[in-house]
Design a protein around this motif. Structure first.
Motif, PDB file in Angstrom:
ATOM      1  N   ARG A 104      -7.338  52.963   5.541  1.00 57.79           N
ATOM      2  CA  ARG A 104      -8.186  52.265   6.503  1.00 57.79           C
ATOM      3  C   ARG A 104      -7.862  50.768   6.493  1.00 57.79           C
ATOM      4  O   ARG A 104      -7.326  50.240   5.518  1.00 57.79           O
ATOM      5  CB  ARG A 104      -9.665  52.465   6.155  1.00 57.79           C
ATOM      6  N   ASN A 105      -8.212  50.107   7.580  1.00 54.17           N
ATOM      7  CA  ASN A 105      -8.000  48.657   7.664  1.00 54.17           C
ATOM      8  C   ASN A 105      -9.288  47.867   7.468  1.00 54.17           C
ATOM      9  O   ASN A 105      -9.274  46.640   7.538  1.00 54.17           O
ATOM     10  CB  ASN A 105      -7.383  48.285   9.022  1.00 54.17           C
ATOM     11  N   GLU A 159      -6.774  41.523   5.058  1.00 53.20           N
ATOM     12  CA  GLU A 159      -6.173  40.199   5.223  1.00 53.20           C
ATOM     13  C   GLU A 159      -6.986  39.288   6.149  1.00 53.20           C
ATOM     14  O   GLU A 159      -6.475  38.277   6.625  1.00 53.20           O
ATOM     15  CB  GLU A 159      -4.731  40.308   5.751  1.00 53.20           C
ATOM     16  N   GLU A 160      -8.253  39.640   6.407  1.00 48.02           N
ATOM     17  CA  GLU A 160      -9.099  38.815   7.270  1.00 48.02           C
ATOM     18  C   GLU A 160     -10.317  38.261   6.540  1.00 48.02           C
ATOM     19  O   GLU A 160     -10.948  37.320   7.009  1.00 48.02           O
ATOM     20  CB  GLU A 160      -9.571  39.621   8.491  1.00 48.02           C
ATOM     21  N   ALA A 177     -10.420  45.630  -9.241  1.00 51.37           N
ATOM     22  CA  ALA A 177      -9.364  45.561  -8.233  1.00 51.37           C
ATOM     23  C   ALA A 177      -8.467  44.371  -8.535  1.00 51.37           C
ATOM     24  O   ALA A 177      -8.821  43.472  -9.301  1.00 51.37           O
ATOM     25  CB  ALA A 177      -9.969  45.439  -6.837  1.00 51.37           C
ATOM     26  N   THR A 178      -7.294  44.369  -7.925  1.00 52.01           N
ATOM     27  CA  THR A 178      -6.359  43.246  -8.070  1.00 52.01           C
ATOM     28  C   THR A 178      -6.485  42.263  -6.915  1.00 52.01           C
ATOM     29  O   THR A 178      -5.839  41.228  -6.905  1.00 52.01           O
ATOM     30  CB  THR A 178      -4.913  43.764  -8.135  1.00 52.01           C
ATOM     31  N   GLY A 179      -7.299  42.599  -5.951  1.00 50.92           N
ATOM     32  CA  GLY A 179      -7.570  41.743  -4.799  1.00 50.92           C
ATOM     33  C   GLY A 179      -8.733  42.341  -4.038  1.00 50.92           C
ATOM     34  O   GLY A 179      -8.993  43.542  -4.117  1.00 50.92           O
ATOM     35  N   MET A 180      -9.455  41.509  -3.281  1.00 51.03           N
ATOM     36  CA  MET A 180     -10.641  42.025  -2.606  1.00 51.03           C
ATOM     37  C   MET A 180     -10.286  43.066  -1.556  1.00 51.03           C
ATOM     38  O   MET A 180     -11.089  43.954  -1.252  1.00 51.03           O
ATOM     39  CB  MET A 180     -11.428  40.870  -1.975  1.00 51.03           C
TER      40      MET A 180
END
Length: 278
Positions: free
Chosen positions: A75-76, A110-111, A58-61
């Protein structure tokens, strides 16, 4: 400890909650390319505490969260729960009071991630050490990701040593040693900070002592000033009272003199009148 079930929800291609049972013996997963076989292994690595998004392809978690498809919205959040049979009581002491361990990791967009063991929130480090003590974990050689075989073949001696240490089950000791070293370093830094604070407080104490002496002197002088002022007021009051008494006597004497003069004048006038009639 034995892995018994992997529950995945919202993780990569597993948008709906999915239970993957790990039965005794050999469990195999087969399917065409792109059906999510590698995602199962990555979900297992992720819940064990993997913190490198590159190892998650991935490019970010946040990319591990289902990003949506033609017929499904994104999904969030994503969650993976791993159930472990701990009937033999081989888990670390902090988690060794139950026969069943449920380790979960949940991420919200983003959390960041939160880890829980049997519903109790824990640190990522606690989860990593738990699996390291069991000679496994997200970086264990038992979990072979795509391209890892060629990496092991071309690995440097130090990397191969880590693989052997993981296989020997001493990775947990190294993890605990590293954590102890970090705590020791933090304690040393705190001691240095305490010394700095102590020196600063000592200088403040000297300043406060000077201020205390000045305050004590001010208090003494203020008390002396009040005493002298009270004495001065008492003397002034006494003098004023004496002056008032003297003035009162003088007034009394003056009134008596006036009365005597009036009486003398009256007698003289009477005598003069008598002499005139004679």
């Amino acid at each position: 400890m034995k892995l018994t079930r992997l529950r995945i929800a919202g993780f990569k291609t597993f948008v709906e909650p999915t239970d993957f049972l790990i039965e005794p013996g050999l469990t195999g997963v087969v399917g065409p390319n792109g059906c999510g076989k590698s995602n199962l292994v990555e979900a297992l690595r992720w819940v064990m505490g993997e913190n490198s998004f590159k190892n998650m392809r991935a490019t970010g978690m946040d990319d591990v969260i289902f990003s949506g498809s033609g017929g499904r919205p994104a999904r969030n959040w994503a969650e993976v729960m791993l159930t472990i049979d701990n009937a033999e009581r081989t888990a670390p002491a902090a988690f060794n009071d139950t026969d069943l361990l449920e380790i979960s990791r949940k991420i919200e967009r983003e959390e960041g991630s939160t880890y829980r063991v049997n519903g109790k929130e824990v640190r990522a480090r606690d989860v990593q050490i738990l699996f390291a003590d069991a000679a496994t974990g997200s970086r264990s050689p038992a979990l072979v990701r795509q391209g890892q075989i060629s990496e092991i073949i071309s690995a440097k001696p130090q990397a191969r040593r880590r693989i052997l240490e993981d296989a020997a089950g001493i990775a947990g000791l190294h993890a605990r040693r590293h954590e102890a070293e970090l705590r020791l370093k933090a304690a040393e830094d705190n001691l240095v900070r305490v010394e700095d604070v102590t020196r600063e407080l000592e200088s403040q104490i000297e300043s406060l002592k000077r201020q205390g002496r000045q305050a004590s002197r001010y208090k003494t002088l203020s008390a002396e000033i009040r005493r002298l002022e009270a004495l001065m007021y008492a003397i002034s009051f006494s003098e004023a009272r004496e002056q008032a008494a003297t003035a009162e006597r003088q007034v009394t004497e003056a009134l008596k003199a006036v009365a005597d003069a009036t009486e003398e004048q009256t007698r003289a006038a009477t005598a003069q009148a008598v002499a005139a009639h004679a």
